[in-house]
Every structure is written in structure tokens, then in C-alpha cells.
Design a protein around this motif. Structure first.
Motif, PDB file in Angstrom:
ATOM      1  N   LEU A 248       0.829  -1.198   0.000  1.00 19.60           N
ATOM      2  CA  LEU A 248       0.000   0.000   0.000  1.00 19.60           C
ATOM      3  C   LEU A 248       0.867   1.253   0.000  1.00 19.60           C
ATOM      4  O   LEU A 248       1.909   1.300   0.643  1.00 19.60           O
TER       5      LEU A 248
ATOM      6  N   ILE B  42      -8.250   9.787  -1.204  1.00 21.13           N
ATOM      7  CA  ILE B  42      -7.777   8.514  -1.742  1.00 21.13           C
ATOM      8  C   ILE B  42      -8.928   7.750  -2.373  1.00 21.13           C
ATOM      9  O   ILE B  42     -10.104   8.025  -2.107  1.00 21.13           O
TER      10      ILE B  42
ATOM     11  N   VAL C 240     -10.052   3.936  -2.547  1.00 25.42           N
ATOM     12  CA  VAL C 240      -9.829   2.599  -2.005  1.00 25.42           C
ATOM     13  C   VAL C 240     -10.579   1.606  -2.885  1.00 25.42           C
ATOM     14  O   VAL C 240     -11.790   1.731  -3.069  1.00 25.42           O
TER      15      VAL C 240
ATOM     16  N   ILE D 252      -9.088  -4.823   1.165  1.00 25.96           N
ATOM     17  CA  ILE D 252      -8.547  -3.778   0.290  1.00 25.96           C
ATOM     18  C   ILE D 252      -7.649  -4.412  -0.759  1.00 25.96           C
ATOM     19  O   ILE D 252      -6.711  -5.138  -0.437  1.00 25.96           O
TER      20      ILE D 252
ATOM     21  N   ILE E 243      -4.842   0.998  -3.110  1.00 25.00           N
ATOM     22  CA  ILE E 243      -5.243   2.364  -2.800  1.00 25.00           C
ATOM     23  C   ILE E 243      -4.538   3.314  -3.761  1.00 25.00           C
ATOM     24  O   ILE E 243      -3.325   3.225  -3.950  1.00 25.00           O
TER      25      ILE E 243
END
Length: 115
Positions: A18, A27, A29, A82, A85
Motif C-alpha cells: 500500500l 484517496i 480505495v 482492500i 489504494i
């Protein structure tokens, strides 16, 4: 002894793929969504208003405006939820928790760009 063992475990299991970002940054995501037997990516774009904890339990709170309503979502940074990003904008802020943005709307809720 135990602290060394714990630190070694945390460093081994921490995500390193990340990008670095700070509070105030906007950001995007990319979250993994599972529907039945299929899996897809869904983007969630907003401002990072808080970073909590450290190590494996680190979380971020991302706030966005959706159809005129403020929506906040908490993501565990080291979880498998996730995918990646992307950093859209970098914001210049002077505090670590940006909860004051909850009470602002429109142009008042904008943050200055960090050079």
C-alpha cells in the motif's frame, strides 16, 4: 523476549504494497466485493479523516459525500478487503483527526493542496 517475538510477527504479516498517505489526503480505495461465487472491485473515493491504531490493527476512516449525505467507512489496512489504494489529492492539514469536517458542507469542507 515476548515483545521481540510480537514485533517480528507484526512485521512479517504487515502489508507493504500500500502507498503512503496521510490524513487529509483524498484517496480511492479499491474494495473487493464478493457476490455469490464472483468477486469484483468497487472504488470508494473520499478524504482520510482519521488513522487509528498501529501494526496489524491499523484502520483508516474515509469520508465521502454521496447524494448530499456524508458517508464514512472504516477500513482495516492490513485486511484482505482492500485490493489497492490510489492517491487522488494530497491535503494540507494541521491536525491528525479531521472530525470537524462532519459539520462543514460545500466549499467550506475543502482542504488546501499540499505541494
Amino acid at each position: 523476549m515476548q515483545n521481540l517475538l510480537l514485533n517480528k510477527f507484526v512485521e512479517k504479516n504487515r502489508r507493504t504494497d500500500l502507498k503512503e498517505f496521510r490524513n487529509g489526503d483524498t484517496i480511492k480505495v479499491h474494495v473487493k466485493i464478493k457476490e455469490g461465487d464472483k468477486e469484483r472491485l468497487q472504488a470508494y473515493e473520499g478524504v482520510v479523516i482519521a488513522r487509528n491504531n498501529s501494526g496489524l490493527g491499523e484502520t483508516i476512516t474515509v469520508r465521502k459525500i454521496s447524494f448530499g449525505q456524508g458517508v464514512e467507512r472504516i477500513f482495516p489496512l492490513n485486511g484482505k478487503l482492500i485490493d489497492h489504494i490510489d492517491i487522488v489529492r494530497t491535503g494540507r492539514v494541521r491536525r491528525s483527526k479531521l472530525y470537524y469536517l462532519r459539520g462543514l458542507k460545500g466549499k467550506a469542507a475543502r482542504l488546501r493542496e499540499r505541494s
